[in-house]
Design a protein around this motif. Structure first.
Motif, short mmCIF file in Angstrom:
data_model
loop_
_atom_site.label_atom_id
_atom_site.label_comp_id
_atom_site.label_asym_id
_atom_site.label_seq_id
_atom_site.Cartn_x
_atom_site.Cartn_y
_atom_site.Cartn_z
N LEU A 108 15.21 -21.56 34.49
CA LEU A 108 14.50 -21.84 33.46
C LEU A 108 13.75 -20.57 32.98
N ALA A 109 13.19 -19.70 33.74
CA ALA A 109 12.59 -18.41 33.46
C ALA A 109 13.34 -17.86 33.05
N GLY A 110 14.61 -17.42 33.39
CA GLY A 110 15.77 -16.65 32.72
C GLY A 110 16.09 -17.23 31.58
N ILE A 111 16.30 -18.35 31.22
CA ILE A 111 16.70 -18.81 29.86
C ILE A 111 15.72 -18.58 28.99
N ILE A 112 14.33 -19.05 29.43
CA ILE A 112 13.17 -18.72 28.32
C ILE A 112 13.07 -17.23 28.02
N LYS A 158 15.84 -15.92 25.74
CA LYS A 158 15.58 -16.59 24.04
C LYS A 158 14.35 -15.71 23.43
N VAL A 159 13.32 -15.41 24.33
CA VAL A 159 12.26 -14.86 23.82
C VAL A 159 12.94 -13.29 23.46
N ILE A 160 13.61 -12.60 24.22
CA ILE A 160 13.90 -11.25 24.00
C ILE A 160 15.06 -11.24 22.67
N LYS A 161 15.69 -12.51 22.66
CA LYS A 161 16.59 -12.56 21.48
C LYS A 161 15.83 -12.69 19.99
N LYS A 162 14.79 -13.46 20.06
CA LYS A 162 13.79 -13.30 18.92
C LYS A 162 13.21 -12.02 18.57
N ILE A 163 12.83 -11.20 19.64
CA ILE A 163 12.16 -10.00 19.34
C ILE A 163 12.90 -8.92 19.06
N THR A 164 14.30 -8.95 19.41
CA THR A 164 15.18 -8.00 18.95
C THR A 164 16.70 -8.40 18.59
N ASN A 165 17.46 -7.67 17.77
CA ASN A 165 18.68 -8.28 17.53
C ASN A 165 19.55 -7.29 17.82
N LYS A 166 19.22 -6.27 18.57
CA LYS A 166 20.02 -5.28 18.91
C LYS A 166 20.78 -5.38 20.28
N ASP A 167 22.24 -5.40 20.12
CA ASP A 167 22.80 -6.01 21.47
C ASP A 167 22.43 -5.03 22.66
N GLU A 168 22.72 -3.67 22.37
CA GLU A 168 22.47 -2.77 23.65
C GLU A 168 20.97 -2.82 24.14
N THR A 169 19.86 -3.25 23.33
CA THR A 169 18.62 -3.15 23.74
C THR A 169 18.55 -4.57 24.36
N ILE A 186 15.82 -8.22 33.76
CA ILE A 186 15.41 -9.49 34.01
C ILE A 186 15.99 -10.31 34.84
N VAL A 187 17.46 -10.12 35.12
CA VAL A 187 18.08 -10.78 36.09
C VAL A 187 17.91 -9.92 37.50
N ILE A 188 17.99 -8.67 37.57
CA ILE A 188 17.51 -8.10 38.76
C ILE A 188 16.21 -8.45 39.28
N LEU A 189 15.21 -8.63 38.38
CA LEU A 189 14.06 -9.06 38.84
C LEU A 189 13.70 -10.46 39.19
N ILE A 190 14.60 -11.26 38.79
CA ILE A 190 14.47 -12.77 39.13
C ILE A 190 15.28 -12.81 40.60
N VAL A 191 16.35 -12.01 40.52
CA VAL A 191 17.15 -12.04 42.02
C VAL A 191 16.31 -11.36 43.17
#
Length: 437
Positions: free
Chosen positions: A249-253, A256-267, A275-280
């Motif tokens: 759930l934390a990863g999904i949220i 989505k937050v990052i998607k709203k903040i920036t629309n640049k694919d590379e960023t 985020i994935v590395i930190l959660i793991v």
């Protein structure tokens, strides 16, 4: 697995085998099952009236794996395919699946053979390497806690044995898969040079893989059932599930937050990977602490019922003390670990029983390895008056005794006080070997 009008099918494949998936989906449609989505290696179907559908599995390497269907390139691919008359069904990472009513003529999504090959080759190479790395790391971690460890208790744990078998089959499958991919990629390049069509249909090989996948899935379910029913992990299963659920759930949220903040694919890609590395890492820390706690609880589980264990201080006419014990049994071996001690008396032993002589030989070799590596003791063969089929070893300081027969092994430490070695051996023989014969 079918639940009402829904059906889940395990279908593990690498992108260059996409033709097999297309034919499988078309076959399922004729049986009345239409693809609804993909979750990992599982295909989700919904019940429909049987009909002929044409499927197209589109492999696009330019789609970022960490962004998937949210990337600009993925949206552009969907718009192009829908303009060609294909209906978008679902997407998993670099793979998009489309379908349409079966027609005499269908416009293919990819028409340039060389570009198609390059895209599929790159995507398949990434999948293959990632699969090999994942299973190798998992298998190596299990090796360190099993065959790579001097303690052979894992042999008495059905769940660990199943996990080793599962990971071994997975490693063999992915290794063969990688070799097959290399052969296909070389053959594909040669065909391109000769202007010949490249084959993406490997029905026989993929069929074998599907059978192996089903076997591995059954082993996984069996392993989880054993772990849950064994009681120890079952008590902590809720905690494991809560941590896993909160992490997802934390990863999904956060995505989505990052998607709203920036629309640049590379960023977004860079931030999502972080985020994935930190959660793991956080999960590994939490799970490791939970596992240590579970392990301590298992080893130090009080059990003062001396009659349920093969030996105790009272068998040596010594005063009973605080005791700890653990029993395990698998399809290969029965293991018994017992400790009883206070300030003046002490006993500790590992007992193994197995119908397989090679298991007992393995346990004995591991015991010698442990002694040489950690105990700094010298163990010698001891002459005794017990039957010749039982070998007796003792340490130089005579506080450790090892007795082994074809199907029984015991390694025992004892604070002997006024007991002599021969008396200790006779008691062990009477309680462990003679009583079991």
């Amino acid at each position: 697995m079918r639940i009402g009008s829904k059906k889940w099918v395990l279908f593990k494949f690498v992108p260059y085998e996409y033709k097999v998936l297309e034919k499988y989906l078309e076959k399922m449609a004729l049986k009345g099952w239409m693809l609804e989505g993909m979750v990992g290696f599982f295909l989700k179907f919904i019940k429909i009236e049987p009909k002929a559908l044409k499927y197209s599995v589109d492999v696009m390497d330019k789609i970022p794996m960490i962004l998937g269907g949210d990337s600009k390139s993925a949206v552009e691919c969907r718009e192009y395919c829908e303009a060609a008359g294909w209906k978008f069904i679902c997407q998993m990472e670099k793979i998009q699946i489309y379908c349409k009513e079966n027609e005499v003529y269908n416009i293919p999504i990819q028409t340039d053979e060389e570009e198609k090959y390059k895209s599929i080759f790159k995507a398949s190479l990434k999948y293959s390497i990632l699969n090999i790395l994942c299973v190798s790391m998992l298998l190596y971690s299990q090796y360190l806690t099993s065959f790579g460890n001097v303690f052979p208790e894992f042999l008495a744990d059905n769940s660990k044995l199943l996990l080793l078998l599962l990971l071994s089959l997975w490693f063999i499958q992915d290794s063969v898969q990688f070799i097959h991919f290399i052969i296909w990629s070389i053959t594909g390049r040669l065909r391109l040079k000769r202007n010949e069509p490249i084959s993406y249909d490997f029905k026989a090989i993929t069929g074998i893989k599907l059978v192996l996948n089903k076997i591995m899935f059954i082993l996984l379910v069996a392993m989880l059932c054993i772990i849950i029913l064994s009681g120890l992990l079952g008590k902590h299963l809720l905690e494991f599930l809560i941590v896993l659920t909160l992490s997802i759930l934390a990863g999904i949220i956060l995505f989505k937050v990052i998607k709203k903040i920036t629309n640049k694919d590379e960023t977004r890609k860079l931030i999502n990977i972080s985020i994935v590395i930190l959660i793991v890492i956080i999960n590994l820390i939490i799970y490791s602490r939970m596992t240590i706690t579970i392990g301590i609880n298992g080893i130090l589980g009080d059990n003062n019922d001396y009659g349920s264990y093969s030996l105790a201080l009272k068998d040596f006419d010594m005063i009973s003390a605080e005791s700890y014990g653990e029993k395990k049994e698998s399809v290969l071996v029965y293991c018994e670990h017992y400790i009883e001690d206070d300030e003046n008396s002490y006993i500790s032993y590992y007992l193994y029983r197995s119908r397989y002589n090679f298991i007992i030989d393995y346990v004995l070799n591991k015991e010698f390895e442990k002694i040489n590596r950690y105990d700094n003791e010298e163990v010698i063969i001891m002459e005794s008056n017990i039957p010749d089929n039982i070998k007796v070893y003792k340490s130089i300081n005579e506080d450790k005794f090892i007795l082994v027969s074809d199907n029984t092994f015991i390694s025992l430490y004892i604070n002997r006080k006024d007991l002599d070695g021969e008396e200790v051996i006779n008691i062990i023989y009477d309680k462990v070997f003679k009583s079991a014969s």
